[in-house]
Design a protein around this motif. Structure first.
Motif, PDB file in Angstrom:
ATOM      1  N   ARG A  23       0.864  -1.403   0.146  1.00  0.00           N
ATOM      2  CA  ARG A  23       0.154  -0.290   0.054  1.00  0.00           C
ATOM      3  C   ARG A  23       1.103   1.346  -0.287  1.00  0.00           C
ATOM      4  O   ARG A  23       0.465   2.364  -0.544  1.00  0.00           O
ATOM      5  CB  ARG A  23      -1.451   0.056   0.921  1.00  0.00           C
ATOM      6  N   GLN A  24       1.562   0.962   1.024  1.00  0.00           N
ATOM      7  CA  GLN A  24       3.407   2.415   0.956  1.00  0.00           C
ATOM      8  C   GLN A  24       3.562   2.960  -0.547  1.00  0.00           C
ATOM      9  O   GLN A  24       3.885   3.814  -0.974  1.00  0.00           O
ATOM     10  CB  GLN A  24       3.773   2.007   1.913  1.00  0.00           C
ATOM     11  N   ALA A  25       3.973   1.773  -1.598  1.00  0.00           N
ATOM     12  CA  ALA A  25       4.921   1.894  -2.172  1.00  0.00           C
ATOM     13  C   ALA A  25       3.477   2.161  -4.061  1.00  0.00           C
ATOM     14  O   ALA A  25       3.791   3.175  -4.172  1.00  0.00           O
ATOM     15  CB  ALA A  25       5.009  -0.255  -3.135  1.00  0.00           C
ATOM     16  N   LEU A  26       2.036   1.796  -3.374  1.00  0.00           N
ATOM     17  CA  LEU A  26       1.182   2.274  -4.307  1.00  0.00           C
ATOM     18  C   LEU A  26       1.140   3.685  -3.595  1.00  0.00           C
ATOM     19  O   LEU A  26       0.944   4.365  -4.818  1.00  0.00           O
ATOM     20  CB  LEU A  26       0.109   1.836  -4.260  1.00  0.00           C
ATOM     21  N   ARG A  27       1.173   4.307  -3.017  1.00  0.00           N
ATOM     22  CA  ARG A  27       0.895   5.283  -2.157  1.00  0.00           C
ATOM     23  C   ARG A  27       1.601   6.404  -3.443  1.00  0.00           C
ATOM     24  O   ARG A  27       1.425   7.583  -3.385  1.00  0.00           O
ATOM     25  CB  ARG A  27       0.469   5.617  -0.928  1.00  0.00           C
ATOM     26  N   VAL A  28       2.737   6.051  -2.943  1.00  0.00           N
ATOM     27  CA  VAL A  28       4.307   7.058  -3.143  1.00  0.00           C
ATOM     28  C   VAL A  28       4.688   6.484  -5.018  1.00  0.00           C
ATOM     29  O   VAL A  28       5.482   7.309  -5.730  1.00  0.00           O
ATOM     30  CB  VAL A  28       5.494   7.086  -2.475  1.00  0.00           C
ATOM     31  N   GLY A  29       3.609   5.754  -5.124  1.00  0.00           N
ATOM     32  CA  GLY A  29       4.237   5.385  -6.522  1.00  0.00           C
ATOM     33  C   GLY A  29       5.304   4.988  -6.937  1.00  0.00           C
ATOM     34  O   GLY A  29       5.210   4.428  -8.699  1.00  0.00           O
ATOM     35  N   VAL A  33      -0.239   0.157 -12.039  1.00  0.00           N
ATOM     36  CA  VAL A  33      -0.960  -0.490 -12.603  1.00  0.00           C
ATOM     37  C   VAL A  33      -0.444  -0.877 -14.094  1.00  0.00           C
ATOM     38  O   VAL A  33       0.582  -0.830 -15.115  1.00  0.00           O
ATOM     39  CB  VAL A  33      -2.481   0.167 -13.150  1.00  0.00           C
ATOM     40  N   GLY A  34      -0.784  -2.248 -13.936  1.00  0.00           N
ATOM     41  CA  GLY A  34       0.104  -3.424 -14.303  1.00  0.00           C
ATOM     42  C   GLY A  34       1.753  -4.392 -14.258  1.00  0.00           C
ATOM     43  O   GLY A  34       2.304  -5.297 -14.221  1.00  0.00           O
ATOM     44  N   ASP A  35       2.233  -3.243 -13.099  1.00  0.00           N
ATOM     45  CA  ASP A  35       2.904  -4.052 -12.414  1.00  0.00           C
ATOM     46  C   ASP A  35       2.687  -4.876 -11.612  1.00  0.00           C
ATOM     47  O   ASP A  35       2.190  -5.555 -10.880  1.00  0.00           O
ATOM     48  CB  ASP A  35       3.357  -3.003 -11.550  1.00  0.00           C
ATOM     49  N   GLN A  36       3.889  -6.185 -11.619  1.00  0.00           N
ATOM     50  CA  GLN A  36       4.113  -7.434 -11.176  1.00  0.00           C
ATOM     51  C   GLN A  36       4.643  -7.518  -9.800  1.00  0.00           C
ATOM     52  O   GLN A  36       6.006  -7.483  -9.383  1.00  0.00           O
ATOM     53  CB  GLN A  36       4.846  -7.990 -12.233  1.00  0.00           C
ATOM     54  N   LEU A  37       3.931  -8.193  -8.781  1.00  0.00           N
ATOM     55  CA  LEU A  37       4.282  -8.830  -7.707  1.00  0.00           C
ATOM     56  C   LEU A  37       5.564  -9.675  -7.467  1.00  0.00           C
ATOM     57  O   LEU A  37       5.146 -10.613  -8.505  1.00  0.00           O
ATOM     58  CB  LEU A  37       3.127  -8.464  -6.236  1.00  0.00           C
ATOM     59  N   PRO A  38       6.331  -9.552  -5.826  1.00  0.00           N
ATOM     60  CA  PRO A  38       7.552 -10.782  -7.046  1.00  0.00           C
ATOM     61  C   PRO A  38       6.017 -11.377  -6.287  1.00  0.00           C
ATOM     62  O   PRO A  38       5.916 -12.136  -5.637  1.00  0.00           O
ATOM     63  CB  PRO A  38       8.462 -10.828  -4.893  1.00  0.00           C
ATOM     64  N   THR A  39       6.868 -13.145  -6.810  1.00  0.00           N
ATOM     65  CA  THR A  39       6.112 -14.870  -6.726  1.00  0.00           C
ATOM     66  C   THR A  39       6.030 -15.151  -5.125  1.00  0.00           C
ATOM     67  O   THR A  39       7.332 -14.564  -4.464  1.00  0.00           O
ATOM     68  CB  THR A  39       7.304 -15.284  -7.430  1.00  0.00           C
ATOM     69  N   VAL A  40       4.852 -15.504  -5.231  1.00  0.00           N
ATOM     70  CA  VAL A  40       5.780 -16.085  -3.554  1.00  0.00           C
ATOM     71  C   VAL A  40       6.741 -16.391  -2.942  1.00  0.00           C
ATOM     72  O   VAL A  40       7.369 -16.177  -2.199  1.00  0.00           O
ATOM     73  CB  VAL A  40       4.111 -17.271  -2.975  1.00  0.00           C
ATOM     74  N   PHE A  74      -0.924  -9.192  -9.912  1.00  0.00           N
ATOM     75  CA  PHE A  74      -0.080  -8.027 -10.502  1.00  0.00           C
ATOM     76  C   PHE A  74      -1.275  -6.791 -10.243  1.00  0.00           C
ATOM     77  O   PHE A  74      -2.783  -7.262  -9.758  1.00  0.00           O
ATOM     78  CB  PHE A  74      -1.041  -7.659 -12.028  1.00  0.00           C
ATOM     79  N   ILE A  75      -1.028  -5.577 -10.014  1.00  0.00           N
ATOM     80  CA  ILE A  75      -1.532  -4.367  -9.983  1.00  0.00           C
ATOM     81  C   ILE A  75      -2.465  -4.308 -11.132  1.00  0.00           C
ATOM     82  O   ILE A  75      -2.536  -3.757 -12.062  1.00  0.00           O
ATOM     83  CB  ILE A  75      -0.134  -3.000  -9.512  1.00  0.00           C
ATOM     84  N   THR A  76      -3.844  -4.105 -10.129  1.00  0.00           N
ATOM     85  CA  THR A  76      -4.789  -3.319 -11.503  1.00  0.00           C
ATOM     86  C   THR A  76      -5.685  -1.774 -11.096  1.00  0.00           C
ATOM     87  O   THR A  76      -5.993  -2.062 -11.707  1.00  0.00           O
ATOM     88  CB  THR A  76      -5.980  -3.938 -11.488  1.00  0.00           C
ATOM     89  N   ARG A  77      -5.238  -1.989  -9.330  1.00  0.00           N
ATOM     90  CA  ARG A  77      -5.551  -0.281  -9.022  1.00  0.00           C
ATOM     91  C   ARG A  77      -4.301   0.802  -8.433  1.00  0.00           C
ATOM     92  O   ARG A  77      -4.079  -0.218  -7.561  1.00  0.00           O
ATOM     93  CB  ARG A  77      -7.338  -0.518  -8.449  1.00  0.00           C
ATOM     94  N   VAL A  78      -4.782   1.640  -8.493  1.00  0.00           N
ATOM     95  CA  VAL A  78      -3.584   3.059  -7.501  1.00  0.00           C
ATOM     96  C   VAL A  78      -3.851   3.199  -6.349  1.00  0.00           C
ATOM     97  O   VAL A  78      -5.843   3.121  -6.689  1.00  0.00           O
ATOM     98  CB  VAL A  78      -2.421   3.596  -8.005  1.00  0.00           C
TER      99      VAL A  78
END
Length: 97
Positions: A23-29, A33-40, A74-78
């Motif tokens: 959430r913090q990474a989303l807040r600060v940009g 959208v489209g970025d992939q989070l690290p795999t489990v 993947f991130i779908t919304r900021v």
């Protein structure tokens, strides 16, 4: 891509620490959208955490991220608009270093 870390003495559950970091990474940009989070698997290898904990954290992002079986999450919304992102530029620069 986000680089997770855990603070063992924080008193905050590990899965919530991951949720807060995304959430913090989303807040600060740092994530958009489209970025992939690290795999489990990658998160487990890097910070020695139970895979179920990572899965639980990723599920907390319902509406912000979507898991695609066999592909990743993947991130779908900021969370923030462009004006808020500009205000956070000093923090974003500090987190990149």
């Amino acid at each position: 891509m986000i680089d997770f870390h855990l603070e063992v003495r924080s008193g905050v559950a590990p899965y919530m620490q991951l949720v807060h970091q995304v959430r913090q990474a989303l807040r600060v940009g740092m994530l958009t959208v489209g970025d992939q989070l690290p795999t489990v698997k990658d998160v487990v290898a890097k910070i020695a955490i139970n895979p179920n904990t990572v899965v639980k954290a990723y599920r907390e992002h319902e509406g912000l991220a979507v898991g695609r079986p066999g592909v990743g999450t993947f991130i779908t919304r900021v969370l923030a608009d462009d004006e808020l992102l500009a205000a956070h530029e000093p923090l974003r620069s500090e987190l990149r270093d």
